[in-house]
Scaffold this active site. Sequence first.
Site, PDB file in Angstrom:
ATOM      1  CB  ALA A 158     -70.109 107.191 -23.387  1.00 48.41           C
ATOM      2  CB  ALA A 159     -67.386 111.177 -25.028  1.00 50.86           C
ATOM      3  CB  CYS A 216     -76.666 100.987 -26.988  1.00 51.85           C
ATOM      4  SG  CYS A 216     -75.608 102.179 -27.830  1.00 51.85           S
ATOM      5  CG  ASP A 242     -73.225 109.941 -29.893  1.00 54.33           C
ATOM      6  OD1 ASP A 242     -72.270 109.192 -30.170  1.00 54.33           O
ATOM      7  OD2 ASP A 242     -74.277 109.542 -29.345  1.00 54.33           O
ATOM      8  CE1 TYR A 256     -65.458  73.542 -40.337  1.00 50.56           C
ATOM      9  CE2 TYR A 256     -63.483  72.198 -39.996  1.00 50.56           C
ATOM     10  CZ  TYR A 256     -64.823  72.301 -40.341  1.00 50.56           C
ATOM     11  OH  TYR A 256     -65.540  71.178 -40.672  1.00 50.56           O
TER      12      TYR A 256
END
Length: 457
Positions: free
Chosen positions: A12-13, A46, A288, A431
């Site tokens: 990822a990074a 993940c 990480d 709402y």
Amino acid sequence: MSERLVVIGGDAAGMSAASQARRLKGPEELEIVAFERGHFSSFSACGIPYWVGGDVGERDELIARTPEEHRARDIDLRMRTEVVELDVPGQRVRTRDLESGAEGWTGFDKLVIATGARPLRPPLPGIDAPGVHGVQTLDDGQALIDSLERTEGRRAIVVGAGYIGVEMAEALLNRGYEVTVLNRGEQPMATLDPDMGRLVHRVMDGLGIRTVGSAAVTKILTGDDGRVRAVATDDAEYPADVVVLGMGVVPETRLAEAAGLPLGVHGGLLTDLAMRVRGHENIWAGGDCVEVLDLVSGRERHIALGTHANKHGQVIGSNVGGGYATFPGVVGTAVSKVCDLEIARTGLREKEAREVGLRYVTVTVESTSRAGYYPGAAPMTVKMIAERRTGRLLGVQIVGREGAGKRVDIAAVALTAGMSVEQMTALDLGYAPPFSPVWDPVLVAARKAVAAVRAAG
């Protein structure tokens, strides 16, 4: 004359940084060489529990961009190549081809370190036995799936009850296994306060997932065939046909440490707001393997999440490519689930607030995900922590059914903005009965927190 950017790490990074730098500078200005020791690039770790559990059908659905796609964008991505030495003064890295064993040096003008994190795997007897699995890479996921399909028995032990532990417990339950989770702590989900972790424990037991607290694993027992047969703690043995390790991770910074780069108290690389390694003009780090600023506590912390890693990569790539970007910090937001129970947190737990010397009040409210009269309204519990003197929001934890988890984003925005709980009560949230009660559960907690702050003087 063109410069050379070397990237260590193809997930990822690292590849976000390489891709963003390439958008800003063409190959005639910037040569990009990336090294990845694994078989896959730019994949979602993940998503592995959901692949194992059958929610994701195919492994390749977890791959965002293949090596061939990166190479088509003039990024020289070299797979199965590990960086084994970093020579900072000489501006070069030594690499080893993991297939042939060949080694060589590659020079750089600019360097990105994105080595990720490594799973905790203590040197327990039997921990490397067949049938014991980690779940960090796609190779790990495939090995676990293969093991599950070959194993005749249906008893699974998960060691650890953090995010990976509870997600893997769900995956194994979905596959028809009898699941036991062994956890060092008293309650699952140590990222929650114990009272909220107790709610998770209760639901996991109700789902048929046996959760054993205060159960530190001492060894893995094997049968005559060498394969795992049980997991032992100080006072019991738990029969197992397969074992999954989910004991957490630590920054993978051994290469950086050997090169003399600055590390923090959690073992992660230290960077400035531009993700540049402190004290080094031409070296960046992200993902990480770094520590980041906690905007609530003001201290550095290590959080291994793909969301942060991709943001780090974007910031690094912009700066390497001649632009300017910063990563200001995090508030510690995370969300997970076990079956239909959603678990979320952001900001500080009580323990963390005490550690940084904050005086605080806490409130806990029970509410529902929709108007109580609307079909499908599900219960949720919201815990809120506020600074005693100022009423500043410090943290929120939510445990509940459908619609609970992502409500934590309201609190994440409030924390980032430095809002007080009183200011939160005026938030103009959406709402309608199918989506929320008239007072959203987070705002109910904020109102109760305001009263607690006032009562505390």
